[in-house]
Design a protein around this motif. Structure first.
Motif, short mmCIF file in Angstrom:
data_model
loop_
_atom_site.label_atom_id
_atom_site.label_comp_id
_atom_site.label_asym_id
_atom_site.label_seq_id
_atom_site.Cartn_x
_atom_site.Cartn_y
_atom_site.Cartn_z
N SER A 13 -23.26 123.54 64.90
CA SER A 13 -24.68 124.25 64.71
C SER A 13 -25.15 123.61 63.41
O SER A 13 -24.42 123.02 62.52
CB SER A 13 -24.76 125.75 64.92
OG SER A 13 -23.88 126.10 63.49
N PRO A 14 -26.33 123.81 63.21
CA PRO A 14 -26.97 123.42 61.88
C PRO A 14 -26.27 124.13 60.60
O PRO A 14 -25.92 123.59 59.59
CB PRO A 14 -28.67 123.64 61.77
CG PRO A 14 -28.65 123.41 63.25
CD PRO A 14 -27.62 123.96 63.94
N GLU A 15 -25.87 125.34 61.05
CA GLU A 15 -25.34 126.29 59.91
C GLU A 15 -23.72 125.82 59.67
O GLU A 15 -23.25 125.60 58.47
CB GLU A 15 -25.26 127.78 60.24
CG GLU A 15 -26.53 128.32 60.37
CD GLU A 15 -27.61 127.70 61.46
OE1 GLU A 15 -28.73 127.79 61.12
OE2 GLU A 15 -27.01 127.34 62.33
N SER A 26 -22.09 123.93 56.43
CA SER A 26 -20.75 124.25 55.80
C SER A 26 -19.63 123.16 55.46
O SER A 26 -18.99 122.85 54.56
CB SER A 26 -19.73 125.33 56.61
OG SER A 26 -20.76 126.50 56.90
N GLN A 27 -19.87 122.27 56.53
CA GLN A 27 -19.13 120.85 56.13
C GLN A 27 -19.57 120.02 55.06
O GLN A 27 -18.74 119.61 54.27
CB GLN A 27 -19.34 120.09 57.74
CG GLN A 27 -18.48 120.76 58.72
CD GLN A 27 -17.02 120.31 58.89
OE1 GLN A 27 -16.51 120.68 57.89
NE2 GLN A 27 -16.61 120.11 59.88
N PHE A 28 -21.09 120.26 54.95
CA PHE A 28 -21.47 119.35 53.78
C PHE A 28 -21.00 119.94 52.50
O PHE A 28 -20.41 119.18 51.57
CB PHE A 28 -23.22 119.58 53.47
CG PHE A 28 -23.85 119.05 54.63
CD1 PHE A 28 -23.39 117.88 55.36
CD2 PHE A 28 -25.31 119.61 54.82
CE1 PHE A 28 -24.04 117.35 56.36
CE2 PHE A 28 -26.04 119.05 55.95
CZ PHE A 28 -25.36 117.81 56.63
N ARG A 29 -20.79 121.11 52.29
CA ARG A 29 -20.34 121.86 51.04
C ARG A 29 -18.92 121.50 51.05
O ARG A 29 -18.42 121.40 49.94
CB ARG A 29 -20.41 123.79 51.42
CG ARG A 29 -19.94 124.24 50.02
CD ARG A 29 -19.90 125.83 50.39
NE ARG A 29 -21.57 126.21 50.41
CZ ARG A 29 -22.05 126.54 51.78
NH1 ARG A 29 -21.21 126.64 52.78
NH2 ARG A 29 -23.32 127.22 51.57
N ARG A 30 -18.03 121.73 51.87
CA ARG A 30 -16.56 121.45 51.97
C ARG A 30 -16.34 120.01 51.44
O ARG A 30 -15.65 119.60 50.44
CB ARG A 30 -15.95 121.72 53.44
CG ARG A 30 -14.29 121.18 53.45
CD ARG A 30 -13.78 121.39 54.62
NE ARG A 30 -14.55 120.52 55.77
CZ ARG A 30 -14.15 119.17 56.16
NH1 ARG A 30 -13.05 118.66 55.18
NH2 ARG A 30 -14.63 118.44 56.70
#
Length: 359
Positions: free
Chosen positions: A106-108, A112-116
């Motif tokens: 999902s976009p959310e 989370s992957q962006f942040r990681r």
């Protein structure tokens, strides 16, 4: 000397220290002109190339771009993004960059992957696909100051020509406008359109190309034009059902344009009158069955995305003092015309055809 020249080899040939060689490559302004010339001559003569890992350590850059691997949809719908991913990977490699793939549900989850990945310094920036209006992914990346570019425009009128982030897109309007014109020039007047429900940035853009071209030619009234349009979800079965609906309600048609090759394949199957059908995306199945289709030049899209992302890395994109072109690219598609032949519904199972061509 070994198979690959090293900094030591360059220093020996130039008659300088290893540190001087490093200075020439990283801070040439502090090296005397004649010394710099000797080092550069030695680098050229030896064919020396700095080691990528060492360069990443020195610059604190990963030289890596992150992009989500889209979920499998079917062999038709996923073809364009698959081609784009291959083009992006090949062209990134030519620039000395790597592509890191990740998945998200999902976009959310993607955020989370962006942040990681950003927290771990695994990537320098991201390429986003399947954009929407008020996309939460772009909002988050903008807030965090993380470099990115989207394959797909922002879809908001207030940041189309003055975007807050770089984007690349294919001009679906011009693609369907050209496809409509081609059928009109061939003598068709009642040209139907099978498209997706609105709001859909991509779908609405393609529909406008057909709609405007039809009104400009004036072969049918605005009221009659409404009868020539069917809105449906994407898919082969949906395209077949839409074609059957047109046969019942449109009062005769000369040609059909579709928002995708999946819809076009269905229209070709449910087409005993052999009305010419044109799709969109120029997928492998279009070439295999002789379907005319609007081609998205993904090689151009990938090149533009990498160019804009490089500008983001260097802090150039969107800067008021930057004389370069604006931080977006609109790529023009082209119509691929093929000899049309209807596909009888009972000639071959549709699922088998799609699976075979999509391998």
């Amino acid at each position: 000397m070994g198979e690959f020249p090293t900094v030591t080899d360059v220093a020996r040939v130039a008659g300088v220290s290893r540190q001087t060689v490093s200075n020439v490559m990283n801070t040439p302004g502090i090296v005397k002109a004649d010394t710099r010339a000797r080092v550069e001559a030695a680098i050229s003569a030896l064919g020396y190339r700095p080691h990528a890992s060492a360069r990443r350590l020195r610059t604190r850059r990963s030289s890596t771009i992150g992009i989500r691997l889209d979920p499998m949809i079917d062999g038709i719908s996923g073809s364009v993004l698959d081609r784009f991913l291959h083009a992006l990977t090949e062209q990134a490699d030519a620039r000395g960059l790597r592509v890191l793939l990740f998945t998200a549900t999902s976009p959310e989850d993607e955020i989370s992957q962006f942040r990681r990945l950003n927290d771990g310094a695994d990537v320098d920036g991201f390429v986003l696909t399947s954009t929407t209006a008020d996309d939460p992914r772009t909002e988050w990346l903008l807030e965090q100051g993380i470099a990115f570019v989207t394959f797909g425009r922002p879809w908001r009128s207030d940041d189309f020509t003055a975007p807050r982030h770089p984007w690349v897109d294919v001009d679906g309007y011009s693609g369907l406008h050209a496809a409509t014109r081609a059928q009109q020039d061939a003598g068709a007047t009642r040209i139907a359109y099978i498209g997706w429900p609105s709001p859909s940035g991509t779908g609405d853009d393609r529909r406008r190309g057909w709609h405007d071209a039809m009104l400009e030619r004036g072969d049918v009234s605005a009221e009659d034009l409404a009868c020539l349009e069917v809105v449906t979800a994407d898919g082969v079965d949906q395209g077949a059902a839409a074609m059957q609906q047109l046969a019942r309600t449109a009062g005769g048609i000369d040609a059909v344009l579709c928002a995708s090759d999946a819809l076009a394949l269905g229209a070709m199957i449910a087409n005993p009158a052999r009305v010419p059908v044109t799709g969109y995306d120029n997928t492998p199945i279009a070439a295999a069955i002789g379907l005319s289709s609007v081609d998205q030049p993904v090689d151009e899209v990938a090149a533009a995305a990498l160019e804009l992302l490089a500008g983001e890395f260097e802090g150039k994109s969107g800067a008021p003092s930057d004389p370069a072109p604006p931080p977006f690219r609109m790529v023009t598609p082209r119509l691929i015309t093929r000899q049309f032949a209807a596909i009888p519904r009972d000639s071959v199972p549709v699922n088998a055809l799609v699976s075979e061509v999509s391998r």
